[in-house]
Design an enzyme around this catalytic site. Sequence first.
Site, PDB file in Angstrom:
ATOM      1  N   ALA A  31       0.872  -1.192   0.000  1.00 31.46           N
ATOM      2  CA  ALA A  31       0.000   0.000   0.000  1.00 31.46           C
ATOM      3  C   ALA A  31       0.902   1.233   0.000  1.00 31.46           C
ATOM      4  CB  ALA A  31      -0.964  -0.005   1.185  1.00 31.46           C
ATOM      5  N   LEU A  32       1.775   1.252  -0.985  1.00 28.61           N
ATOM      6  CA  LEU A  32       2.881   2.216  -0.992  1.00 28.61           C
ATOM      7  C   LEU A  32       2.401   3.646  -1.211  1.00 28.61           C
ATOM      8  CD1 LEU A  32       5.518   0.198  -3.063  1.00 28.61           C
ATOM      9  CD2 LEU A  32       5.173   0.251  -0.584  1.00 28.61           C
TER      10      LEU A  32
ATOM     11  N   HIS B 119       7.064   5.697   1.569  1.00 26.83           N
ATOM     12  CA  HIS B 119       7.840   4.515   1.161  1.00 26.83           C
ATOM     13  C   HIS B 119       8.769   4.866  -0.006  1.00 26.83           C
ATOM     14  CE1 HIS B 119       4.060   2.393   2.658  1.00 26.83           C
ATOM     15  NE2 HIS B 119       4.993   1.822   3.380  1.00 26.83           N
TER      16      HIS B 119
ATOM     17  N   GLY C 275      12.116   4.256   7.822  1.00 26.90           N
ATOM     18  CA  GLY C 275      11.597   5.599   8.052  1.00 26.90           C
ATOM     19  C   GLY C 275      11.591   5.961   9.533  1.00 26.90           C
TER      20      GLY C 275
ATOM     21  N   LYS D 193       9.418   7.638  10.793  1.00 27.39           N
ATOM     22  CA  LYS D 193       7.999   7.604  11.206  1.00 27.39           C
ATOM     23  C   LYS D 193       7.795   6.528  12.270  1.00 27.39           C
ATOM     24  CE  LYS D 193       3.388   7.023  10.294  1.00 27.39           C
ATOM     25  NZ  LYS D 193       3.233   5.599  10.318  1.00 27.39           N
TER      26      LYS D 193
HETATM   27  P1  AMP Z   1       5.399  -0.177   6.423  1.00 28.79           P
HETATM   28  O1  AMP Z   1       4.950  -0.525   5.051  1.00 28.79           O
HETATM   29  O2  AMP Z   1       4.403   0.609   7.210  1.00 28.79           O
HETATM   30  O3  AMP Z   1       5.941  -1.377   7.182  1.00 28.79           O
HETATM   31  O4  AMP Z   1       6.635   0.813   6.246  1.00 28.79           O
HETATM   32  C1  AMP Z   1       7.776   0.437   5.527  1.00 28.79           C
HETATM   33  C2  AMP Z   1       8.855   1.465   5.759  1.00 28.79           C
HETATM   34  O5  AMP Z   1       8.413   2.740   5.283  1.00 28.79           O
HETATM   35  C3  AMP Z   1       9.204   1.644   7.247  1.00 28.79           C
HETATM   36  O6  AMP Z   1      10.610   1.799   7.377  1.00 28.79           O
HETATM   37  C4  AMP Z   1       8.480   2.916   7.601  1.00 28.79           C
HETATM   38  O7  AMP Z   1       9.071   3.623   8.674  1.00 28.79           O
HETATM   39  C5  AMP Z   1       8.619   3.701   6.289  1.00 28.79           C
HETATM   40  N1  AMP Z   1       7.592   4.752   6.226  1.00 28.79           N
HETATM   41  C6  AMP Z   1       6.252   4.595   6.335  1.00 28.79           C
HETATM   42  N2  AMP Z   1       5.632   5.793   6.279  1.00 28.79           N
HETATM   43  C7  AMP Z   1       6.604   6.724   6.139  1.00 28.79           C
HETATM   44  C8  AMP Z   1       6.615   8.156   6.040  1.00 28.79           C
HETATM   45  N3  AMP Z   1       5.491   8.867   6.083  1.00 28.79           N
HETATM   46  N4  AMP Z   1       7.806   8.780   5.889  1.00 28.79           N
HETATM   47  C9  AMP Z   1       8.964   8.063   5.866  1.00 28.79           C
HETATM   48  N5  AMP Z   1       9.025   6.726   5.970  1.00 28.79           N
HETATM   49  C10 AMP Z   1       7.868   6.059   6.105  1.00 28.79           C
END
Ligand code: AMP
Length: 279
Positions: free
Chosen positions: A32-33, A37, A147, A149
């Site tokens: 769900a990029l 991401h 991230g 975040k």
């Molecule tokens: P996820 O798909 O939620 O597991 O996130 C995958 C990677 O994307 C993780 O390292 C998150 O910290 C990073 N990420 C998610 N949202 C953001 C954002 N708004 N800004 C920067 N990195 C992000």
Amino acid sequence: MQIIKHTGRLKLVLSRYRKQGATIGFIPTMGALHPGHLSLIKQSVITDDITVSSIYVNPTQFDDKSDLKNYPRNFKSDYALLKSEECTIVFSPDNKEMYPRPDNRRFNFGRMGDVMEGKMRPGHFNGVAQIVTKLFDAVQPHRAYFGKKDFQQLAIIQKLVNDYDIEIVACPIIREKDRLAMSSRNSLLSDQERNDAPAIYRTLLLVKEKFRNRNVKEAEKFVEERINKYTSLKLEYFQIVNSITLDPVDEIASTIPLTACIAVYAGSVRLIDNIDIFS
Ligand code: AMP
């Protein structure tokens, strides 16, 4: 861009690149990029010869079954986005591939794993460590991008990686125009919840502005009142922690780096955010 679904094939393809002396950058995601991401992908494409991104919704890190069921999934658009960013390989395994048998490993992150997300989502970081170690073993990247975040996750991965020869690259939080932190979960918000959600970061900014050299208790009271006055928002936790050890502090004094972390329910959707207090 290649789609690979099996670990054996991934290892084989990457070993060929490695033999040619290529550096490998890795970005694990749950799909769900969004541009948050993609900022990680861009950083790897600039830095490394080969960029591998994984898309896998890891069941062992979900403490809430309905959260896992409702987690947004959109492989087709993810594929198009990764391709347009010039990602080299997308690894999209299924559950049988990643967990051919139950993973009974238990990780200990010390006090760092017991606060905030660790306290509110029991088993979450154990599940994160299970999948990240499996993915690191499969990809063996030179660099892995995460991230800020997910601030606590980043600290825990940094601890985990002591056993690996991998550089962890911490990437800034990407925000919407109204400065809500981008998240796959934002797509699940109702109009009302989406309208109210930017109050989360606005509140963190106010804490940073008004509460330096004051007691954390005062900031906590301020945050609770401010967030809960929105009908669709409910504060789960607000905590100010040492940015390195993640130990909670009582005073907002500039002698150590501090990060204010927050988790808020917008309806049934759980959102997290954080801010560096002194930068
Ligand atoms: P996820 O798909 O939620 O597991 O996130 C995958 C990677 O994307 C993780 O390292 C998150 O910290 C990073 N990420 C998610 N949202 C953001 C954002 N708004 N800004 C920067 N990195 C992000």
